[in-house]
Write a protein that holds these residues in place. Structure first.
Motif, mmCIF file in Angstrom:
data_model
loop_
_atom_site.group_PDB
_atom_site.id
_atom_site.type_symbol
_atom_site.label_atom_id
_atom_site.label_comp_id
_atom_site.label_asym_id
_atom_site.label_seq_id
_atom_site.Cartn_x
_atom_site.Cartn_y
_atom_site.Cartn_z
ATOM 1 N N THR A 148 -2.534 6.347 -5.616
ATOM 2 C CA THR A 148 -2.500 5.356 -4.544
ATOM 3 C C THR A 148 -2.574 3.959 -5.142
ATOM 4 N N LEU A 149 -1.684 3.078 -4.695
ATOM 5 C CA LEU A 149 -1.705 1.667 -5.082
ATOM 6 C C LEU A 149 -1.909 0.830 -3.828
ATOM 7 N N GLU A 150 -2.861 -0.080 -3.881
ATOM 8 C CA GLU A 150 -3.087 -0.991 -2.761
ATOM 9 C C GLU A 150 -3.323 -2.390 -3.309
ATOM 10 N N VAL A 151 -2.540 -3.353 -2.825
ATOM 11 C CA VAL A 151 -2.604 -4.728 -3.311
ATOM 12 C C VAL A 151 -3.266 -5.607 -2.262
ATOM 13 N N SER A 152 -4.288 -6.345 -2.671
ATOM 14 C CA SER A 152 -4.982 -7.254 -1.769
ATOM 15 C C SER A 152 -4.243 -8.587 -1.710
ATOM 16 N N THR A 162 -5.092 -5.369 -7.556
ATOM 17 C CA THR A 162 -4.452 -4.085 -7.230
ATOM 18 C C THR A 162 -5.383 -2.926 -7.538
ATOM 19 N N ARG A 163 -5.621 -2.110 -6.530
ATOM 20 C CA ARG A 163 -6.443 -0.902 -6.703
ATOM 21 C C ARG A 163 -5.519 0.276 -6.999
ATOM 22 N N ILE A 164 -5.814 0.978 -8.099
ATOM 23 C CA ILE A 164 -5.040 2.163 -8.495
ATOM 24 C C ILE A 164 -6.018 3.335 -8.476
ATOM 25 N N HIS A 178 0.867 -1.183 0.000
ATOM 26 C CA HIS A 178 0.000 0.000 0.000
ATOM 27 C C HIS A 178 0.902 1.231 0.000
ATOM 28 N N LEU A 179 0.743 2.090 -0.998
ATOM 29 C CA LEU A 179 1.608 3.266 -1.086
ATOM 30 C C LEU A 179 0.921 4.385 -1.848
ATOM 31 N N THR A 180 1.460 5.592 -1.661
ATOM 32 C CA THR A 180 1.037 6.772 -2.418
ATOM 33 C C THR A 180 2.275 7.341 -3.104
ATOM 34 N N ILE A 181 2.145 7.693 -4.396
ATOM 35 C CA ILE A 181 3.308 8.098 -5.182
ATOM 36 C C ILE A 181 2.922 9.212 -6.139
ATOM 37 N N GLN A 182 3.894 10.043 -6.539
ATOM 38 C CA GLN A 182 3.661 11.089 -7.528
ATOM 39 C C GLN A 182 3.512 10.455 -8.909
ATOM 40 N N ARG A 183 2.468 10.869 -9.634
ATOM 41 C CA ARG A 183 2.161 10.245 -10.923
ATOM 42 C C ARG A 183 3.274 10.422 -11.948
ATOM 43 N N ASP A 184 3.845 11.637 -12.067
ATOM 44 C CA ASP A 184 4.852 11.856 -13.106
ATOM 45 C C ASP A 184 6.115 11.029 -12.854
ATOM 46 N N LEU A 222 -6.845 -3.770 -11.093
ATOM 47 C CA LEU A 222 -6.054 -4.507 -12.074
ATOM 48 C C LEU A 222 -5.634 -5.847 -11.493
ATOM 49 N N ASN A 223 -5.868 -6.912 -12.259
ATOM 50 C CA ASN A 223 -5.455 -8.240 -11.807
ATOM 51 C C ASN A 223 -3.932 -8.316 -11.740
ATOM 52 N N GLY A 224 -3.410 -8.734 -10.602
ATOM 53 C CA GLY A 224 -1.969 -8.885 -10.443
ATOM 54 C C GLY A 224 -1.552 -10.345 -10.426
ATOM 55 N N LEU A 225 -0.256 -10.575 -10.485
ATOM 56 C CA LEU A 225 0.310 -11.924 -10.451
ATOM 57 C C LEU A 225 1.263 -12.046 -9.268
ATOM 58 N N ASP A 226 1.539 -13.284 -8.880
ATOM 59 C CA ASP A 226 2.419 -13.577 -7.752
ATOM 60 C C ASP A 226 3.855 -13.169 -8.077
ATOM 61 N N PRO A 227 4.443 -12.242 -7.350
ATOM 62 C CA PRO A 227 5.817 -11.796 -7.651
ATOM 63 C C PRO A 227 6.863 -12.888 -7.438
ATOM 64 N N ASP A 228 6.553 -13.901 -6.653
ATOM 65 C CA ASP A 228 7.513 -14.990 -6.451
ATOM 66 C C ASP A 228 7.738 -15.796 -7.728
ATOM 67 N N GLU A 229 6.813 -15.663 -8.684
ATOM 68 C CA GLU A 229 6.955 -16.379 -9.962
ATOM 69 C C GLU A 229 7.816 -15.606 -10.958
ATOM 70 N N TYR A 230 8.136 -14.362 -10.613
ATOM 71 C CA TYR A 230 8.911 -13.520 -11.539
ATOM 72 C C TYR A 230 10.386 -13.913 -11.488
ATOM 73 N N PRO A 231 11.064 -13.999 -12.651
ATOM 74 C CA PRO A 231 12.485 -14.397 -12.655
ATOM 75 C C PRO A 231 13.345 -13.450 -11.819
ATOM 76 N N ARG A 232 14.283 -14.008 -11.077
ATOM 77 C CA ARG A 232 15.182 -13.193 -10.258
ATOM 78 C C ARG A 232 16.317 -12.645 -11.114
ATOM 79 N N LEU A 233 16.683 -11.417 -10.861
ATOM 80 C CA LEU A 233 17.802 -10.825 -11.593
ATOM 81 C C LEU A 233 19.111 -11.397 -11.066
ATOM 82 N N PRO A 234 20.107 -11.523 -11.949
ATOM 83 C CA PRO A 234 21.403 -12.045 -11.487
ATOM 84 C C PRO A 234 22.083 -11.077 -10.534
#
Length: 379
Positions: free
Chosen positions: A95-99, A104-106, A2-8, A115-127
């Motif tokens: 504002t972004l909030e992930v359930s 994800t609510r934007i 859950h966070l708030t961020i500047q759009r630009d 917006l439908n999100g995906l599990d970040p644990d499935e994302y490839p790890r960077l070297p």
């Protein structure tokens, strides 16, 4: 999360990392961007397995607060939809909030997206690169090197190693070479390093370098470059750009560059470029865009083109000097125009070793950059 961020700020970061997202992929999660909120800020990651870009948005920068993080966490969101949504949000506070199920609510102003999100644990790890092979280049110099070499990489996949730029280093100098077997671009530059760094046969895909160049405009500090056997990392202020290296031995191009010449012509690069551009209007693309170049006089050279179906054109171009033998040669107009634009010099010297041998274009009194082009055989 859950966070708030500047759009630009958010929009710029999304655009930066989206450069690494493939439009077509067999791995669905790679159509998304990974967002991870933590104590230092928000990290965005995009990858297509060949290129990966990681961008940090810090909590504050220059005394200005960019993000307020209410709850740490992470999610993967579709890059295309996220980019379009953020671009069109009505206010500069987002504002972004992930359930727990990654929905994800934007929210911005009166607009609210889910917006439908995906599990970040499935994302490839960077070297994690911790190689001792590291050096530094000013950002503007690195961008110039890319501009002066990457255009000459091969577009054909028959020899994959030629689709990249070959990096080598010795005695504090970096040499970058690109060739597609019909032309060659070379640029040398001094670099900074913490040790006596020597390496060769580090081939970076041309596509990777062109995407990197788009990120260098805003950089002022030197870029840290880290090498491993399979990866190269370009680390900037808040951006890490990873690229895989191409497999295979890059050909020894040093033997292609003539050490002597029989004819040397010095001329104004802009005048020559414009004359070739005009002559190329009648050059047939399916016949190698052939331009004929004749050097027989001390004050001018002739540039001409002939197409039986269209017509012919001839133009005399003033030169600064002609040294050596008279010469008649034909070449691909596009290759020469590309080379002249890459040299970015007001006065150039063209060195010929014969009508059927490769010729060199280089700035007058400068040996850090050169372009080599093979002539075209005509009947």
């Amino acid at each position: 999360m859950h966070l708030t961020i500047q759009r630009d700020v958010f929009m710029q970061a999304v655009q930066d990392v989206s450069k690494a997202v493939a439009s077509r992929t067999t791995i669905p999660i790679l159509t998304g961007l990974k967002l991870e909120a933590h104590a230092d800020g928000l990290t965005l990651t995009g990858s297509d397995t060949e290129i990966s870009i990681e961008r940090l948005i810090p909590i504050e920068e220059g005394g200005i607060e960019l993000i307020q993080i209410q709850r740490a966490g992470s999610v993967v969101l579709n890059a295309r939809f996220l980019g379009e949504i953020v671009k069109k949000l009505p206010t500069n506070e987002v504002t972004l909030e992930v359930s727990p199920n990654f929905m994800t609510r934007i929210e911005s102003g009166q607009a609210e997206f889910h917006l439908n999100g995906l599990d970040p644990d499935e994302y490839p790890r960077l070297p994690e690169l911790s190689s001792e092979r590291r050096f530094y280049l000013p950002a503007d110099l690195l961008k110039t090197i890319i501009r002066q070499t990457s255009f000459a990489v091969s577009a054909q996949e028959t020899r994959p190693v030629l689709t990249g730029v070959n990096f080598s280093a010795e005695k504090g100098f970096l040499t970058c070479v690109a060739t597609d077997s019909h032309r060659l671009a070379l640029r040398r530059a001094r670099f900074e390093t913490d040790n006596d760094l020597t390496f060769q046969n580090v081939v970076v895909p041309g596509r990777s370098l062109n995407e990197l160049a788009k990120l260098l405009d805003r950089e002022e500090l030197p870029v840290e470059i880290v090498l491993t056997d399979q990866q190269i990392l370009f680390r900037m202020k808040n951006i890490s750009f990873f690229s895989r290296l191409l497999d295979g031995a890059y050909p020894d191009t040093s033997r292609l560059i003539p050490e002597e010449y029989r004819t040397a012509v010095r001329l104004n690069a802009k005048d020559f470029l414009q004359a070739i551009d005009r002559a190329s209007l009648l050059a047939r693309a399916d016949r190698n865009n052939v331009i004929k170049f004749v050097a027989e006089e001390a004050t001018t050279v002739e540039v001409s083109s002939h197409s039986p179906e269209v017509g012919k054109v001839s133009e005399r171009v003033s030169i600064l000097s002609l040294e050596g033998e008279e010469l008649k040669i034909s070449f691909n107009s596009k290759f020469v125009m590309d080379a002249l634009r890459a040299l970015d010099a007001s006065e150039i010297e063209i060195q010929f070793t014969g009508s059927m041998r490769p010729f060199i274009l280089r700035p007058v009194e400068q040996d850090s950059v050169l372009q080599l082009i093979l002539p075209v055989r005509t009947s």
